[in-house]
Design a protein around this motif. Structure first.
Motif, PDB file in Angstrom:
ATOM      1  N   TRP A   1      32.753  49.822  42.263  1.00 26.39           N
ATOM      2  CA  TRP A   1      31.299  49.754  42.303  1.00 26.39           C
ATOM      3  C   TRP A   1      30.696  49.367  40.953  1.00 26.39           C
ATOM      4  CZ3 TRP A   1      27.478  48.632  45.132  1.00 26.39           C
ATOM      5  CH2 TRP A   1      26.177  49.043  44.826  1.00 26.39           C
ATOM      6  N   PRO A   2      31.128  49.951  39.821  1.00 27.95           N
ATOM      7  CA  PRO A   2      30.599  49.478  38.528  1.00 27.95           C
ATOM      8  C   PRO A   2      30.891  48.009  38.268  1.00 27.95           C
ATOM      9  CG  PRO A   2      31.644  51.609  38.260  1.00 27.95           C
ATOM     10  CD  PRO A   2      31.971  51.155  39.643  1.00 27.95           C
ATOM     11  N   LEU A   3      32.064  47.524  38.700  1.00 32.37           N
ATOM     12  CA  LEU A   3      32.393  46.106  38.513  1.00 32.37           C
ATOM     13  C   LEU A   3      31.399  45.221  39.253  1.00 32.37           C
ATOM     14  CD1 LEU A   3      34.441  43.994  37.423  1.00 32.37           C
ATOM     15  CD2 LEU A   3      35.643  44.226  39.615  1.00 32.37           C
ATOM     16  N   ILE A   4      30.937  45.668  40.412  1.00 30.97           N
ATOM     17  CA  ILE A   4      30.026  44.860  41.222  1.00 30.97           C
ATOM     18  C   ILE A   4      28.603  44.910  40.690  1.00 30.97           C
ATOM     19  CG2 ILE A   4      28.961  44.695  43.517  1.00 30.97           C
ATOM     20  CD1 ILE A   4      31.623  45.669  44.671  1.00 30.97           C
ATOM     21  N   VAL A   5      28.151  46.083  40.285  1.00 29.21           N
ATOM     22  CA  VAL A   5      26.724  46.274  40.047  1.00 29.21           C
ATOM     23  C   VAL A   5      26.322  46.193  38.574  1.00 29.21           C
ATOM     24  CG1 VAL A   5      26.682  48.792  39.737  1.00 29.21           C
ATOM     25  CG2 VAL A   5      24.799  47.649  40.941  1.00 29.21           C
ATOM     26  N   LEU A   6      27.278  46.308  37.638  1.00 27.35           N
ATOM     27  CA  LEU A   6      26.945  46.280  36.218  1.00 27.35           C
ATOM     28  C   LEU A   6      27.242  44.921  35.608  1.00 27.35           C
ATOM     29  CD1 LEU A   6      28.213  49.769  34.941  1.00 27.35           C
ATOM     30  CD2 LEU A   6      25.875  49.088  35.540  1.00 27.35           C
ATOM     31  N   ASN A   7      26.567  44.631  34.498  1.00 25.56           N
ATOM     32  CA  ASN A   7      26.805  43.401  33.757  1.00 25.56           C
ATOM     33  C   ASN A   7      27.976  43.575  32.797  1.00 25.56           C
ATOM     34  OD1 ASN A   7      24.547  42.241  35.000  1.00 25.56           O
ATOM     35  ND2 ASN A   7      23.168  43.032  33.401  1.00 25.56           N
ATOM     36  N   PRO A   8      28.660  42.475  32.423  1.00 29.25           N
ATOM     37  CA  PRO A   8      29.801  42.589  31.489  1.00 29.25           C
ATOM     38  C   PRO A   8      29.428  43.184  30.133  1.00 29.25           C
ATOM     39  CG  PRO A   8      29.813  40.452  32.597  1.00 29.25           C
ATOM     40  CD  PRO A   8      28.506  41.102  32.955  1.00 29.25           C
ATOM     41  N   ASP A   9      28.172  43.010  29.691  1.00 27.70           N
ATOM     42  CA  ASP A   9      27.788  43.549  28.387  1.00 27.70           C
ATOM     43  C   ASP A   9      27.283  44.986  28.465  1.00 27.70           C
ATOM     44  OD1 ASP A   9      25.503  42.956  29.784  1.00 27.70           O
ATOM     45  OD2 ASP A   9      24.437  42.054  28.092  1.00 27.70           O
ATOM     46  N   ASN A  10      27.294  45.577  29.674  1.00 29.82           N
ATOM     47  CA  ASN A  10      26.891  46.979  29.846  1.00 29.82           C
ATOM     48  C   ASN A  10      27.862  47.653  30.809  1.00 29.82           C
ATOM     49  OD1 ASN A  10      25.215  49.266  29.495  1.00 29.82           O
ATOM     50  ND2 ASN A  10      24.116  48.809  31.385  1.00 29.82           N
ATOM     51  N   PRO A  11      29.145  47.775  30.409  1.00 34.29           N
ATOM     52  CA  PRO A  11      30.167  48.236  31.345  1.00 34.29           C
ATOM     53  C   PRO A  11      30.365  49.741  31.286  1.00 34.29           C
ATOM     54  CG  PRO A  11      31.213  47.535  29.332  1.00 34.29           C
ATOM     55  CD  PRO A  11      29.722  47.402  29.111  1.00 34.29           C
ATOM     56  N   VAL A  12      31.245  50.216  32.166  1.00 29.05           N
ATOM     57  CA  VAL A  12      31.859  51.530  32.005  1.00 29.05           C
ATOM     58  C   VAL A  12      33.277  51.300  31.492  1.00 29.05           C
ATOM     59  CG1 VAL A  12      30.454  52.673  33.749  1.00 29.05           C
ATOM     60  CG2 VAL A  12      32.584  51.559  34.419  1.00 29.05           C
ATOM     61  N   VAL A  13      33.980  52.378  31.168  1.00 29.05           N
ATOM     62  CA  VAL A  13      35.246  52.212  30.467  1.00 29.05           C
ATOM     63  C   VAL A  13      36.281  51.480  31.312  1.00 29.05           C
ATOM     64  CG1 VAL A  13      36.199  54.462  31.156  1.00 29.05           C
ATOM     65  CG2 VAL A  13      36.907  53.411  28.998  1.00 29.05           C
TER      66      VAL A  13
END
Length: 268
Positions: free
Chosen positions: A205-217
């Motif tokens: 889900w983070p891969l889909i909804v977040l931008n590459p410059d604002n990721p999770v670990v």
């Protein structure tokens, strides 16, 4: 014989983690040596500096974001689950069994995978894509947590204790705060660890909804692998840094967690 088997199982389970931390202290040349090094090297600080300075993964941002998301989701799930568990286990209201049954249904159906498209459309409509609240909001309530706390409250808190508190004039929230929460503390520790680990390790889900410059670990590690796939030491260092918070949480709360698991096993 049992102890020998358990010792071997422990060694086999722990060796990959140990080797990961060893490689994080070595250079790439040393990482491909035959036989591989099994003792720590002296390049940990250099490898961490290279990891944090790379602009391909935004690794420090990923660590901070994962901490914010995991802590927020864990606190919310534990709080809501204990409140709902208290209500389902000790309060009598119309439709409680139906509601609990619906919660059980959510545990049987992979809602995240089935609902990922409409959920993403909702985030686009709200304008939340690329923001941490898009990762936090869908996980603030957990059906497993509600079910677990319901079962724990049913076993850990006698009905007579709740009735005695009512006779003494305690309100429902006073009973929750002074009677229910102390009894549920071991189960809350177990639930908090499980939710924290699940949220920290969330990837899709983070891969889909977040931008590459604002990721999770986890998405930071994926970006690191894509940009530096042959830099094995950097990958080992990033992976080691990503699991270190989980070790810290388990070491800090290990006694309460093990106690909660043992208490739940005895009651079951």
């Amino acid at each position: 014989m049992t102890k020998v088997v358990l010792a071997l199982a422990l060694l086999l389970s722990a060796f990959p983690i140990y080797y990961m931390f060893i490689m994080a202290t070595r250079t790439n040349e040393e990482a491909i040596d035959v036989p591989p090094p099994l003792l720590p090297g002296g390049h940990l600080g250099e490898n961490i500096q290279r990891l944090l300075s790379t602009e391909d993964a935004y690794f420090m941002t990923g660590l901070i974001n994962s901490a914010i998301v995991s802590i927020t989701v864990t606190v919310s799930v534990v709080l809501i689950s204990t409140l709902a568990g208290f209500a389902f286990a000790k309060l009598r209201f119309r439709g409680s069994k139906i509601l609990l049954g619906l919660i059980l249904v959510t545990m049987m159906v992979p809602l995240q995978q089935m609902g990922i498209v409409p959920l993403y459309e909702l985030m686009v409509t709200l304008g939340w894509t690329g923001q941490l609240k898009a990762v936090i909001l869908p996980f603030l309530v957990n059906g497993f947590g509600v079910f677990m706390m319901t079962q724990y409250a049913t076993q850990a808190v006698p009905d007579e204790l709740v009735e005695a508190a009512r006779v003494d004039g305690a309100s429902t929230m006073r009973i929750y705060a002074n009677v229910i929460l102390p009894a549920l503390r071991p189960g809350m520790a177990v639930l908090a660890l499980l939710v924290f680990m699940q949220t920290w390790n969330e990837f899709m889900w983070p891969l889909i909804v977040l931008n590459p410059d604002n990721p999770v670990v986890q998405t930071s590690i994926a970006a690191l692998n894509q940009a530096h796939g042959t830099d094995y030491v950097m990958l080992f260092t990033g992976t080691a840094a990503s699991v270190l918070p989980l070790f810290i949480v388990f070491i800090a709360f290990g006694r309460q967690i093990v106690g909660g698991l043992m208490e739940g096993a005895v009651k079951a």
